[in-house]
Design an enzyme around this catalytic site. Structure first.
Site, PDB file in Angstrom:
ATOM      1  N   CYS A   1       6.746   3.988   1.034  1.00 51.22           N
ATOM      2  CA  CYS A   1       6.494   5.058   2.003  1.00 51.22           C
ATOM      3  C   CYS A   1       7.640   5.121   3.001  1.00 51.22           C
ATOM      4  O   CYS A   1       8.300   4.128   3.297  1.00 51.22           O
ATOM      5  CB  CYS A   1       5.176   4.795   2.723  1.00 51.22           C
ATOM      6  SG  CYS A   1       4.708   6.087   3.913  1.00 51.22           S
TER       7      CYS A   1
ATOM      8  N   CYS B   1      -1.919   4.399   6.579  1.00 55.52           N
ATOM      9  CA  CYS B   1      -0.905   5.349   6.143  1.00 55.52           C
ATOM     10  C   CYS B   1      -1.225   6.743   6.689  1.00 55.52           C
ATOM     11  O   CYS B   1      -2.319   7.271   6.447  1.00 55.52           O
ATOM     12  CB  CYS B   1      -0.844   5.381   4.617  1.00 55.52           C
ATOM     13  SG  CYS B   1       0.315   6.597   3.945  1.00 55.52           S
TER      14      CYS B   1
ATOM     15  N   ASP C   1       7.347   5.414   6.080  1.00 56.90           N
ATOM     16  CA  ASP C   1       6.883   4.870   7.360  1.00 56.90           C
ATOM     17  C   ASP C   1       7.863   3.829   7.903  1.00 56.90           C
ATOM     18  O   ASP C   1       8.270   2.906   7.193  1.00 56.90           O
ATOM     19  CB  ASP C   1       5.498   4.241   7.175  1.00 56.90           C
ATOM     20  CG  ASP C   1       4.796   3.986   8.490  1.00 56.90           C
ATOM     21  OD1 ASP C   1       5.294   3.155   9.276  1.00 56.90           O
ATOM     22  OD2 ASP C   1       3.733   4.585   8.739  1.00 56.90           O
TER      23      ASP C   1
ATOM     24  N   ARG D   1       7.417   1.419   9.765  1.00 52.47           N
ATOM     25  CA  ARG D   1       6.880   0.070   9.921  1.00 52.47           C
ATOM     26  C   ARG D   1       6.911  -0.740   8.632  1.00 52.47           C
ATOM     27  O   ARG D   1       6.458  -1.888   8.608  1.00 52.47           O
ATOM     28  CB  ARG D   1       5.437   0.158  10.440  1.00 52.47           C
ATOM     29  CG  ARG D   1       5.313   0.838  11.792  1.00 52.47           C
ATOM     30  CD  ARG D   1       3.870   1.207  12.093  1.00 52.47           C
ATOM     31  NE  ARG D   1       3.374   2.237  11.188  1.00 52.47           N
ATOM     32  CZ  ARG D   1       2.133   2.717  11.208  1.00 52.47           C
ATOM     33  NH1 ARG D   1       1.271   2.253  12.098  1.00 52.47           N
ATOM     34  NH2 ARG D   1       1.764   3.662  10.358  1.00 52.47           N
TER      35      ARG D   1
ATOM     36  N   HIS E   1       0.652   1.170   2.089  1.00 57.09           N
ATOM     37  CA  HIS E   1       0.390   0.332   3.262  1.00 57.09           C
ATOM     38  C   HIS E   1      -0.851   0.815   3.985  1.00 57.09           C
ATOM     39  O   HIS E   1      -1.256   1.978   3.872  1.00 57.09           O
ATOM     40  CB  HIS E   1       1.593   0.341   4.214  1.00 57.09           C
ATOM     41  CG  HIS E   1       1.888   1.680   4.809  1.00 57.09           C
ATOM     42  ND1 HIS E   1       1.360   2.096   6.012  1.00 57.09           N
ATOM     43  CD2 HIS E   1       2.661   2.707   4.366  1.00 57.09           C
ATOM     44  CE1 HIS E   1       1.797   3.313   6.290  1.00 57.09           C
ATOM     45  NE2 HIS E   1       2.583   3.715   5.300  1.00 57.09           N
TER      46      HIS E   1
END
Length: 218
Positions: A44, A103, A46, A48, A100
């Site tokens: 992803c 999400c 993302d 993080r 994750h």
């Protein structure tokens, strides 16, 4: 407009490069000659979930493709080209599809699937990109789940669906069908943002051939 955040990245890069050179003077010269990672990471976007950081990996360890909600669409040339290059040129041994917890893409699809007003209304690049995940959410029975439990189930179901898509793709089916090709294993993982740990959900290897099945029964 302040550019302090950009300058901090440039400063950090300079400090990092100097520290690497101090520890291993020939690291960058060797890195410039080529790559031979064993793993393709499809994850992803993302911020993080930085693959190299959460796996304590170095430059050159992981070949990477990332997008919103870690999708692998059968008609997505971007993901397919990354997979093709990783399997047929780089020669990776493992493909890991990594979702994750918490999400945002999965949460958006969960909201869209439960809100009739959100469909089929406005169409934009994000809703089109996530349409197959929204359809997956609609197929799940989440009636007995709390909001957090429902999101966790969507995240895991999404990982499994994308692993299935990868296993059906041409680069993988071709590699699995060729007895002389390098073995490739496909994994489905979920990274827990609250704990910093990865959980393996599924592992897929090449299906057994008729000869292998015959040998097992003898």
């Amino acid at each position: 407009m302040s550019h302090s955040s950009i300058q901090s990245l440039l400063n950090a890069n300079e400090e990092w490069a100097q520290s690497v050179i101090k520890d291993k003077p020939d690291f960058f010269a060797q890195s410039a000659t080529g790559q031979s990672p064993k793993i393709l990471w499809i994850g992803c976007s993302d911020s993080r979930v930085p693959e190299s950081v959460i796996t304590a990996s170095k430059p050159g360890d992981i070949f990477v493709h990332r997008n919103i909600a870690n999708q692998f669409h059968p008609n997505d040339d971007s993901a397919l080209s990354a997979l093709t290059y990783a399997v047929k040129v780089v020669g990776v041994a493992h493909v890991v599809l990594v979702g994750h917890t918490n999400c945002g893409g999965a949460a958006a699809c969960l909201a869209a699937a439960t809100n009739a007003a959100a469909r089929p209304g406005a169409s934009n690049p994000l809703t089109r990109w996530l349409s197959s995940l929204t359809a997956l959410v609609q197929s799940l029975d989440l009636s007995a789940c709390s909001a957090s439990e429902a999101l966790d189930k969507v995240v895991e179901a999404n990982v499994i669906m994308q692993v299935d898509n990868i296993c059906k793709s041409e680069p993988i089916t071709t590699a699995w069908a060729d007895p002389n090709a390098k073995k490739v294993t496909v994994h489905g993982w979920v990274y827990d943002l609250a704990e910093g740990r990865i959980k393996e959900l599924v592992v897929r290897d090449a299906p057994a051939t008729e000869d292998q099945l015959r040998d097992e029964t003898n």
